[in-house]
Structure formats: C-alpha cells, structure tokens
Design a protein around this motif. Structure first.
Motif, PDB file in Angstrom:
ATOM      1  N   GLN A 266      19.675 -23.809   1.051  1.00 19.91           N
ATOM      2  CA  GLN A 266      21.740 -24.745   0.943  1.00 19.91           C
ATOM      3  C   GLN A 266      21.217 -25.342  -0.670  1.00 19.91           C
ATOM      4  O   GLN A 266      23.029 -24.569  -0.981  1.00 19.91           O
ATOM      5  N   LEU A 269      21.751 -23.115  -3.470  1.00 16.84           N
ATOM      6  CA  LEU A 269      23.030 -21.857  -3.649  1.00 16.84           C
ATOM      7  C   LEU A 269      24.085 -22.927  -3.964  1.00 16.84           C
ATOM      8  O   LEU A 269      25.085 -22.399  -4.583  1.00 16.84           O
ATOM      9  N   CYS A 272      24.752 -22.344  -7.371  1.00 12.56           N
ATOM     10  CA  CYS A 272      24.584 -20.609  -8.087  1.00 12.56           C
ATOM     11  C   CYS A 272      26.139 -20.642  -7.984  1.00 12.56           C
ATOM     12  O   CYS A 272      27.110 -20.901  -7.752  1.00 12.56           O
ATOM     13  N   ASP A 273      26.613 -19.148  -8.912  1.00 13.11           N
ATOM     14  CA  ASP A 273      28.121 -18.526  -8.871  1.00 13.11           C
ATOM     15  C   ASP A 273      27.800 -18.058  -7.827  1.00 13.11           C
ATOM     16  O   ASP A 273      28.766 -17.513  -7.423  1.00 13.11           O
ATOM     17  N   ILE A 275      25.530 -14.924  -5.221  1.00 12.82           N
ATOM     18  CA  ILE A 275      23.936 -15.091  -4.363  1.00 12.82           C
ATOM     19  C   ILE A 275      23.780 -13.372  -4.563  1.00 12.82           C
ATOM     20  O   ILE A 275      24.746 -12.450  -4.275  1.00 12.82           O
ATOM     21  N   GLY A 285      23.882 -15.301   2.916  1.00  9.85           N
ATOM     22  CA  GLY A 285      25.226 -15.442   2.998  1.00  9.85           C
ATOM     23  C   GLY A 285      26.687 -16.218   3.787  1.00  9.85           C
ATOM     24  O   GLY A 285      26.694 -16.370   2.504  1.00  9.85           O
ATOM     25  N   ALA A 288      26.239 -19.383   1.501  1.00  9.87           N
ATOM     26  CA  ALA A 288      26.559 -19.381   0.362  1.00  9.87           C
ATOM     27  C   ALA A 288      28.415 -19.997   0.432  1.00  9.87           C
ATOM     28  O   ALA A 288      28.749 -19.681   1.276  1.00  9.87           O
ATOM     29  N   ARG A 289      28.856 -20.801  -0.857  1.00  8.73           N
ATOM     30  CA  ARG A 289      30.197 -21.368  -0.467  1.00  8.73           C
ATOM     31  C   ARG A 289      31.257 -20.067  -0.537  1.00  8.73           C
ATOM     32  O   ARG A 289      31.002 -18.487  -1.206  1.00  8.73           O
ATOM     33  N   MET A 292      31.702 -17.777  -3.568  1.00 12.51           N
ATOM     34  CA  MET A 292      30.382 -17.567  -4.418  1.00 12.51           C
ATOM     35  C   MET A 292      30.715 -15.746  -4.428  1.00 12.51           C
ATOM     36  O   MET A 292      30.921 -14.800  -3.394  1.00 12.51           O
ATOM     37  N   LYS A 294      29.039 -12.215  -4.485  1.00 16.20           N
ATOM     38  CA  LYS A 294      27.615 -11.775  -2.765  1.00 16.20           C
ATOM     39  C   LYS A 294      27.860 -10.467  -3.848  1.00 16.20           C
ATOM     40  O   LYS A 294      28.467 -10.057  -4.076  1.00 16.20           O
TER      41      LYS A 294
END
Length: 328
Positions: A266, A269, A272-273, A275, A285, A288-289, A292, A294
């Motif tokens: 977490q 993630l 990061c921009d 995944i 997933g 992830a925000r 983001m 995917k």
C-alpha cells in the motif's frame, strides 16, 4: 418393475414410460435377461392404452435394448446401455445429470426445457465429432478461458477448444478424467510437470505465452515520467514480469516491483501513478488510488507456437503414396 409417471408433466406420457425403462436398464436395475411386464400388465400399471406400450416395446426392440422370446415374453437385451449399467460405468454420468437437473431447476426450467437443451447439445457435439478436442490448462478461470478463445480463433473449425484450471483438476476426479481423454492438452511450462503427473500423459504440449497487443500498447503509451508499480501474485513471476514491462515501456524511468502479499504494497502504491497487475493480482488494484492508471498485464498463447506445435496435429499429413501422386 415399478414405473412412475406424472400426468401433470408436459413431457409426453409415452416418452416418460420409455425413459423410465431406459433408466432402469442404463443404471443396472434391469440387468441383461430380466423379464419385462407384459404389454397389458404394464398398460394397466401406468394407466395407458395397450397400444402405447406395444409402440414403446417396438421402439426399444428396434434400438436393441429389449428382445422378444417367442412364447416367453420380453427381456432386457445385451446392449451398450445394459453393459454400462452392469459395469457401473454410468454412475458418474448419472451424478452429472442429477447436478444438471438441480441447476436447471434453480433456473426455473422445466423437465421438457432441460430435455430440449440436452438434445440440442448432443446434436451439436455429434456434428462436431470429426474435430479434435483440445483442453487448455491454466491457473485462473477468466485468463484460461481467454487463452482458449484465442486458440479457438486461430485453429478455426479444426478443433473444439475447452479451458480448465489446474486447481479444478486437482479437486474434481471427473474433470481430471475429461482432461485425460482429450486429444490434445496445452499448458504453461511451469504447470507441465504437475499436469503430466496428474494425468499420466506424456504428450502434453507447453506453449509460450506473450503479452497481448492491448497490454503492449498500454505500456508503450505510458508517460516517460510516470511512476509505475508492477504487482504480481507470485514472487517467482516477478523477474519475468519486470523484463516484459521494461521491454514495452523502456522509455519509463521509475519502476517499483512488488509482490501483492508484501506488507509494503500500500505504501508503494501511494507513491506511484500507474499500477501494472499480473494475472491473478487483480485484488491489489483495490488498494490503488482512484486516479491511478490500471493496466492488466494479459498474455495470449504465442501464435507462432500454435502454428508450429498445434496446427500440424490438427491437419494430418497425406499418405506418402497420395503425396507422390499429387506431386507427379
């Protein structure tokens, strides 16, 4: 022999009676040589005209299931169905049929609907008997089904292609039997040893799997400054996954490679921009925000391997003499 019929059932009475007799023969309750009731006795038992029973007996005799012995009556003949009942080979089929009945009932289908579905499927499969049966074995249901679809598109009408996971094979003896009986079994190289042991087959073919076009294009289109997290479900797959991502996104500078069970996932993630999720790691997933990007790192069977390893087995070579004649 006691035959039960349901006058409220939309299935015709004659079909119910014949089906009941075939059932008793198929599953060993009426063995070879067993005597059937006389036409009149059975007609009285189920409440139909003797002509109906005479017609049913005539049909069963024509199909080789029963036989008449002059002056002695009607008896169960030695047939494929009676042999299956005698050897107990039909028990597994009966259990599958029972499950199918339960499933159709849950869907609100009536007996006649199920019979129509089965008849339609039987006709479809028998019309395809000239085609080989290929089973693709993978790890995950959706992914393996997509591999089978891709393979089916390439082989066309030369084969019927099915998919199954190795987990399902481990848990279900009937599925394992179906894989053992397939004309061809295809899988990943890392699943090959276990699958060979499970099936006792030495002719299993391992295919190479390559990133799909959608995956390649998504990676190639990444912003060079994007911070990319690459997530796998299996630690041993991380090096291969990393090489693939770097190959198609060579212009991207920042990568974080991590297993989905890693406690730091977490926090990785969060920085990061993008995944990139390997098959089976889709649950990562959810961490992830929302903003983001995917990307599912999806594979397909290598078309070159299919052409080289599979297609020749679906197109038998012409006999030597025939080839020489055509060449001459």
């Amino acid at each position: 022999m006691k035959i039960l019929v349901d006058r409220n059932n939309p299935i015709p009475m004659r079909q119910q009676i014949r089906g009941a007799i075939e059932h008793e023969i198929s599953f060993g309750r009426l063995p070879v040589g067993a005597a059937l009731p006389s036409v009149r006795a059975l007609a009285d038992q189920v409440g139909v005209a003797p002509m109906t029973i005479s017609t049913i007996y005539a049909e069963l005799k024509a199909d080789g299931l029963i036989e008449g012995r002059g002056g002695s009556g009607t008896f169960v003949a030695d047939s494929r169905l009676s042999a299956a009942g005698r050897m107990g080979e039909a028990v597994g089929i009966r259990n599958q049929i029972d499950r199918l009945i339960d499933q159709s009932t849950e869907l609100g289908l009536q007996g006649a609907d199920l019979v129509a579905l089965v008849n339609a499927r039987v006709i479809h499969r028998l019309n395809a008997t000239a085609r080989m049966r290929i089973v693709v074995v993978g790890l995950f249901d959706d992914a393996t089904a997509s591999y089978a679809d891709r393979l089916a598109n390439q082989v066309g009408d030369k084969a019927i292609v099915e998919s199954v996971t190795i987990g399902a094979i481990r848990a279900d003896a009937e599925l394992l039997s179906q894989v053992r009986c397939a004309d061809l079994v295809l899988t990943f190289s890392n699943l090959h040893p276990e699958l060979e042991t499970l099936t006792s087959r030495s002719d299993i073919i391992s295919l190479r799997f390559i990133p799909s076009e959608t995956t390649r294009m998504a990676l190639a289109g990444l912003d060079p400054m994007a911070r990319v997290a690459v997530v796998s479900r299996f630690v041993e797959f991380l090096p291969i996954l990393t090489l693939g991502v770097r190959r198609f996104a060579a212009h991207v500078q920042t990568f974080s490679v991590i297993n989905m069970d890693d406690p730091d996932l977490q926090s990785v993630l969060a920085g990061c921009d993008v995944i990139v999720l390997a098959t089976g790691a889709e649950d990562a997933g959810r961490l992830a925000r929302a903003d983001m990007l995917k990307i599912e790192y999806r594979h397909i069977p290598d078309p070159g391997d299919i052409d080289r390893l599979v297609m020749p087995l679906l197109t038998p070579a012409q006999p030597h003499a025939e080839r020489n004649t055509k060449e001459a």
